[in-house]
Scaffold this motif. Sequence first.
Motif, PDB file in Angstrom:
ATOM      1  N   LEU A 139      47.462  34.533  46.876  1.00  8.22           N
ATOM      2  CA  LEU A 139      48.057  35.620  47.655  1.00  8.22           C
ATOM      3  C   LEU A 139      49.561  35.396  47.703  1.00  8.22           C
ATOM      4  CD1 LEU A 139      45.610  35.542  50.707  1.00  8.22           C
ATOM      5  CD2 LEU A 139      45.408  36.912  48.615  1.00  8.22           C
ATOM      6  N   LYS A 140      50.314  36.490  47.701  1.00  9.73           N
ATOM      7  CA  LYS A 140      51.773  36.402  47.762  1.00  9.73           C
ATOM      8  C   LYS A 140      52.288  37.485  48.698  1.00  9.73           C
ATOM      9  CE  LYS A 140      55.597  35.791  44.529  1.00  9.73           C
ATOM     10  NZ  LYS A 140      55.968  35.842  43.107  1.00  9.73           N
TER      11      LYS A 140
ATOM     12  N   VAL B 124      53.325  31.902  48.985  1.00 14.84           N
ATOM     13  CA  VAL B 124      52.026  31.997  48.318  1.00 14.84           C
ATOM     14  C   VAL B 124      50.975  31.203  49.083  1.00 14.84           C
ATOM     15  CG1 VAL B 124      52.989  32.371  46.023  1.00 14.84           C
ATOM     16  CG2 VAL B 124      52.444  30.059  46.751  1.00 14.84           C
ATOM     17  N   TYR B 125      49.744  31.638  48.934  1.00 16.27           N
ATOM     18  CA  TYR B 125      48.580  30.944  49.486  1.00 16.27           C
ATOM     19  C   TYR B 125      47.563  30.858  48.362  1.00 16.27           C
ATOM     20  CZ  TYR B 125      44.449  29.883  52.236  1.00 16.27           C
ATOM     21  OH  TYR B 125      43.318  29.295  52.730  1.00 16.27           O
ATOM     22  N   ILE B 126      47.024  29.669  48.133  1.00 17.94           N
ATOM     23  CA  ILE B 126      46.011  29.446  47.102  1.00 17.94           C
ATOM     24  C   ILE B 126      44.703  29.135  47.803  1.00 17.94           C
ATOM     25  CG2 ILE B 126      45.308  27.999  45.152  1.00 17.94           C
ATOM     26  CD1 ILE B 126      48.351  27.369  44.802  1.00 17.94           C
TER      27      ILE B 126
ATOM     28  N   PRO C  30      46.771  39.969  46.807  1.00 14.90           N
ATOM     29  CA  PRO C  30      46.334  39.056  45.752  1.00 14.90           C
ATOM     30  C   PRO C  30      47.140  39.323  44.478  1.00 14.90           C
ATOM     31  CG  PRO C  30      44.603  40.655  46.280  1.00 14.90           C
ATOM     32  CD  PRO C  30      45.742  40.912  47.195  1.00 14.90           C
ATOM     33  N   VAL C  31      47.703  38.266  43.899  1.00 13.73           N
ATOM     34  CA  VAL C  31      48.465  38.405  42.655  1.00 13.73           C
ATOM     35  C   VAL C  31      47.717  37.781  41.486  1.00 13.73           C
ATOM     36  CG1 VAL C  31      50.740  38.646  43.710  1.00 13.73           C
ATOM     37  CG2 VAL C  31      49.855  36.359  43.218  1.00 13.73           C
ATOM     38  N   LEU C  32      46.666  37.011  41.799  1.00 10.06           N
ATOM     39  CA  LEU C  32      45.838  36.429  40.739  1.00 10.06           C
ATOM     40  C   LEU C  32      44.456  36.130  41.299  1.00 10.06           C
ATOM     41  CD1 LEU C  32      46.734  34.114  37.953  1.00 10.06           C
ATOM     42  CD2 LEU C  32      44.846  33.408  39.380  1.00 10.06           C
ATOM     43  N   ILE C  33      43.443  36.508  40.545  1.00  9.39           N
ATOM     44  CA  ILE C  33      42.055  36.187  40.880  1.00  9.39           C
ATOM     45  C   ILE C  33      41.404  35.721  39.592  1.00  9.39           C
ATOM     46  CG2 ILE C  33      39.814  37.097  41.608  1.00  9.39           C
ATOM     47  CD1 ILE C  33      41.429  39.222  43.231  1.00  9.39           C
TER      48      ILE C  33
ATOM     49  N   ASP D 156      51.676  34.448  33.984  1.00  6.17           N
ATOM     50  CA  ASP D 156      50.731  34.463  32.857  1.00  6.17           C
ATOM     51  C   ASP D 156      49.441  35.205  33.207  1.00  6.17           C
ATOM     52  OD1 ASP D 156      52.572  32.933  31.486  1.00  6.17           O
ATOM     53  OD2 ASP D 156      51.450  31.049  31.690  1.00  6.17           O
ATOM     54  N   GLY D 157      49.098  35.222  34.491  1.00  4.10           N
ATOM     55  CA  GLY D 157      47.867  35.895  34.917  1.00  4.10           C
ATOM     56  C   GLY D 157      46.614  35.105  34.630  1.00  4.10           C
TER      57      GLY D 157
END
Length: 109
Positions: free
Chosen positions: A30-31, A37-39, A68-71, A102-103
């Motif tokens: 999350l950003k 950010v939170y992972i 969410p910026v990456l899942i 990079d995703g």
Amino acid sequence: SAPTLRSGSRHPEGRRLGRTPIMKGFIYILKDGKNKVYIGSTDNLGRRLKHHKRGGTHTTKRMKDFNPVLIQEYETLTEARKIELRLKNFKRRDFIDKIIKDGFIKIKP
């Protein structure tokens, strides 16, 4: 797809079950607008994101307007948790930023 099954499990009431599903796992990043950010990791992404939006986690409660910026999905929650811990131990923020750009998380458990 059908969940992977593990044989030899028992029902909570003690009855023997044929197989128990192995839960898929997810890592998410999350950003917020201030680039914080939170992972995290979970086996139920929808439930976990709702929990964050309600302020149910100390860290994300202080973040404003995060998304969410990456899942990324993993075969098991155990695998996702191992990678989450490795990500959280990185000291360089630019490494996390590169993963987001990079995703894809290229780390193996």
